[in-house]
Motif scaffolding. Structure first.
Motif, PDB file in Angstrom:
ATOM      1  N   THR A 103       0.831  -1.201   0.000  1.00 15.60           N
ATOM      2  CA  THR A 103       0.000   0.000   0.000  1.00 15.60           C
ATOM      3  C   THR A 103       0.867   1.253   0.000  1.00 15.60           C
ATOM      4  OG1 THR A 103      -1.765  -1.149   1.204  1.00 15.60           O
ATOM      5  CG2 THR A 103      -1.798   1.259   1.235  1.00 15.60           C
ATOM      6  N   SER A 104       1.915   1.254   0.816  1.00 13.78           N
ATOM      7  CA  SER A 104       2.831   2.402   0.871  1.00 13.78           C
ATOM      8  C   SER A 104       3.578   2.578  -0.442  1.00 13.78           C
ATOM      9  CB  SER A 104       3.827   2.232   2.020  1.00 13.78           C
ATOM     10  OG  SER A 104       3.172   2.203   3.268  1.00 13.78           O
ATOM     11  N   ILE A 105       3.988   1.475  -1.025  1.00  9.40           N
ATOM     12  CA  ILE A 105       4.721   1.533  -2.294  1.00  9.40           C
ATOM     13  C   ILE A 105       3.830   2.095  -3.395  1.00  9.40           C
ATOM     14  CG2 ILE A 105       5.829   0.144  -4.089  1.00  9.40           C
ATOM     15  CD1 ILE A 105       6.702  -1.786  -1.856  1.00  9.40           C
ATOM     16  N   PHE A 106       2.582   1.623  -3.444  1.00  5.43           N
ATOM     17  CA  PHE A 106       1.651   2.128  -4.462  1.00  5.43           C
ATOM     18  C   PHE A 106       1.321   3.596  -4.212  1.00  5.43           C
ATOM     19  CE2 PHE A 106      -2.532   2.921  -6.297  1.00  5.43           C
ATOM     20  CZ  PHE A 106      -2.378   2.416  -7.580  1.00  5.43           C
ATOM     21  N   CYS A 113       4.186   9.966  -9.425  1.00  8.13           N
ATOM     22  CA  CYS A 113       3.705  10.067 -10.805  1.00  8.13           C
ATOM     23  C   CYS A 113       2.871  11.332 -10.994  1.00  8.13           C
ATOM     24  CB  CYS A 113       2.873   8.830 -11.163  1.00  8.13           C
ATOM     25  SG  CYS A 113       2.138   8.883 -12.813  1.00  8.13           S
ATOM     26  N   GLY A 114       1.916  11.567 -10.091  1.00 10.26           N
ATOM     27  CA  GLY A 114       1.036  12.720 -10.220  1.00 10.26           C
ATOM     28  C   GLY A 114       1.787  14.033 -10.121  1.00 10.26           C
ATOM     29  N   ALA A 115       2.672  14.143  -9.127  1.00 11.84           N
ATOM     30  CA  ALA A 115       3.419  15.390  -8.930  1.00 11.84           C
ATOM     31  C   ALA A 115       4.348  15.664 -10.103  1.00 11.84           C
ATOM     32  CB  ALA A 115       4.209  15.312  -7.623  1.00 11.84           C
ATOM     33  N   THR A 116       5.006  14.619 -10.601  1.00 10.29           N
ATOM     34  CA  THR A 116       5.945  14.800 -11.704  1.00 10.29           C
ATOM     35  C   THR A 116       5.242  15.209 -12.985  1.00 10.29           C
ATOM     36  OG1 THR A 116       7.426  13.132 -10.740  1.00 10.29           O
ATOM     37  CG2 THR A 116       7.781  13.716 -13.044  1.00 10.29           C
ATOM     38  N   VAL A 117       4.156  14.499 -13.314  1.00  5.25           N
ATOM     39  CA  VAL A 117       3.430  14.815 -14.546  1.00  5.25           C
ATOM     40  C   VAL A 117       2.840  16.220 -14.476  1.00  5.25           C
ATOM     41  CG1 VAL A 117       1.422  14.236 -15.959  1.00  5.25           C
ATOM     42  CG2 VAL A 117       2.919  12.420 -15.133  1.00  5.25           C
ATOM     43  N   PHE A 118       2.237  16.578 -13.336  1.00  2.00           N
ATOM     44  CA  PHE A 118       1.625  17.910 -13.245  1.00  2.00           C
ATOM     45  C   PHE A 118       2.692  19.003 -13.254  1.00  2.00           C
ATOM     46  CE2 PHE A 118      -0.562  21.491 -11.167  1.00  2.00           C
ATOM     47  CZ  PHE A 118      -1.663  21.584 -12.012  1.00  2.00           C
ATOM     48  N   LEU A 119       3.831  18.745 -12.634  1.00  2.00           N
ATOM     49  CA  LEU A 119       4.934  19.711 -12.671  1.00  2.00           C
ATOM     50  C   LEU A 119       5.401  19.939 -14.103  1.00  2.00           C
ATOM     51  CD1 LEU A 119       7.114  21.461 -11.292  1.00  2.00           C
ATOM     52  CD2 LEU A 119       8.500  19.381 -11.071  1.00  2.00           C
ATOM     53  N   LEU A 168      -4.927   6.461 -13.886  1.00  2.00           N
ATOM     54  CA  LEU A 168      -4.949   5.592 -15.061  1.00  2.00           C
ATOM     55  C   LEU A 168      -3.560   5.034 -15.347  1.00  2.00           C
ATOM     56  CD1 LEU A 168      -6.367   4.374 -17.509  1.00  2.00           C
ATOM     57  CD2 LEU A 168      -6.001   6.527 -18.728  1.00  2.00           C
ATOM     58  N   VAL A 169      -2.551   5.886 -15.294  1.00  2.00           N
ATOM     59  CA  VAL A 169      -1.175   5.448 -15.547  1.00  2.00           C
ATOM     60  C   VAL A 169      -0.743   4.405 -14.519  1.00  2.00           C
ATOM     61  CG1 VAL A 169       1.249   6.168 -15.517  1.00  2.00           C
ATOM     62  CG2 VAL A 169      -0.437   7.537 -16.742  1.00  2.00           C
ATOM     63  N   CYS A 170      -0.954   4.694 -13.237  1.00  5.51           N
ATOM     64  CA  CYS A 170      -0.536   3.769 -12.180  1.00  5.51           C
ATOM     65  C   CYS A 170      -1.285   2.444 -12.263  1.00  5.51           C
ATOM     66  CB  CYS A 170      -0.745   4.412 -10.808  1.00  5.51           C
ATOM     67  SG  CYS A 170       0.362   5.794 -10.463  1.00  5.51           S
ATOM     68  N   GLY A 260      -6.123  -0.294  -9.090  1.00  6.31           N
ATOM     69  CA  GLY A 260      -4.677  -0.470  -9.192  1.00  6.31           C
ATOM     70  C   GLY A 260      -4.078  -1.012  -7.912  1.00  6.31           C
ATOM     71  N   LEU A 261      -4.514  -0.477  -6.765  1.00  2.00           N
ATOM     72  CA  LEU A 261      -4.000  -0.952  -5.484  1.00  2.00           C
ATOM     73  C   LEU A 261      -4.395  -2.402  -5.246  1.00  2.00           C
ATOM     74  CD1 LEU A 261      -2.639  -0.487  -2.773  1.00  2.00           C
ATOM     75  CD2 LEU A 261      -4.785   0.476  -1.915  1.00  2.00           C
ATOM     76  N   PHE A 262      -5.637  -2.749  -5.570  1.00  4.29           N
ATOM     77  CA  PHE A 262      -6.101  -4.128  -5.400  1.00  4.29           C
ATOM     78  C   PHE A 262      -5.260  -5.089  -6.237  1.00  4.29           C
ATOM     79  CE2 PHE A 262      -8.721  -7.653  -6.955  1.00  4.29           C
ATOM     80  CZ  PHE A 262      -9.092  -8.248  -5.751  1.00  4.29           C
TER      81      PHE A 262
END
Length: 270
Positions: A103-106, A113-119, A168-170, A260-262
């Motif tokens: 869970t922590s890894i995901f 992913c979100g921070a990098t893409v939005f940046l 979606l990406v993850c 994705g987490l599941f």
């Protein structure tokens, strides 16, 4: 979680693919404003209005966030490749061996992913805005405090839309068997959703039946690929518009993130 985030961000920023993506973002940010400047060189705003064309820096800024084409399509794809390297190189397996929960890894993967893409998209849009301001005004009329509030609100809505892209990406990265399949499926989803927007917009102009018109409008309002194209297109938002953006982005993002987490917790890592 803190150590995982620090490790993931460090790995992303050291990856050559990240810098290739950043360079592509610069190229895409410069191409469109320069192209418009060449096409409409010598024409004043009144002439362009008579031609039915509206070209200003504001529209260029918000168009840069569209994730159905140009850099908005490229950045998530390249980010997916970076994430998939964690699986192919055994990095994820080593994190689990090191005592971190799936869970922590995901969660760290999702945030990175979100921070990098939005940046990347924000820097791309700001560069596009800066280049556009060299040739065109920000908008038709003076920039007021109300416009600043609209700008801030719009950026918040853009961030919500990119939660969907991140989810979606993850989700694809942890469910697909390899990076090639991940990229193909993501591009296919983006293409089909963008095509659906075009079909719905054409249908809305042609349908005369009131019931069918409401159905088409509903499908448009809850399609995040449609909503991201509406952000920044006016000078104010109604409560209905904000709710539509929130529902069309956050609801599928939560669903995809949960899926994705599941799948990740059930995934057999070799």
């Amino acid at each position: 979680m803190g150590n995982l985030l620090a490790t993931d961000f460090r790995r992303v920023f050291k990856d050559k693919l990240f810098w290739i993506t950043a360079i592509l973002g610069v190229v895409f940010a410069l191409i469109t404003p320069l192209l418009y400047a060449v096409l409409f060189h010598g024409l004043d705003q009144e002439m362009m209005t008579l031609m039915g064309v509206t070209v200003d820096a504001k529209s260029q800024f918000f168009t840069a966030f569209h994730f159905g084409d140009n850099f908005g399509l490229v950045a998530p794809v390249l980010m997916a490749i970076v994430i998939c390297k964690d699986f192919s190189y055994g990095t994820v397996r080593n994190k689990i061996i090191g005592g971190y929960s799936r869970t922590s890894i995901f969660g760290a993967m999702f945030i990175t992913c979100g921070a990098t893409v939005f940046l990347l998209m924000l820097c791309h849009a700001l560069l596009s805005l800066g280049c556009s301001l060299l040739f065109f005004p920000y908008q038709q009329g003076d920039f007021t405090i109300g416009d600043f509030g609209y700008l801030v609100t719009s950026l918040g809505l853009e961030l919500l839309c990119y939660l969907f892209v991140t989810a979606l990406v993850c989700c694809l990265c942890v469910t697909m068997k390899n990076v090639g399949l991940t990229v193909v499926v993501y591009v296919a989803v983006a293409f089909l959703m963008t095509l659906l927007v075009s079909v719905l917009q054409i249908a809305s102009a042609l349908v005369e039946n009131e019931t069918l018109s409401k159905i088409v409008e509903f499908l448009c309002q809850f399609n995040v690929y449609y909503q991201v194209g509406q952000i920044g297109s006016s000078d104010t938002y109604t409560a209905k518009q904000i709710i539509s953006v929130v529902l069309s982005s956050v609801v599928p993002a939560v669903a995809l993130g949960g899926l994705g987490l599941f799948c990740f917790r059930k995934k057999d890592l070799k």
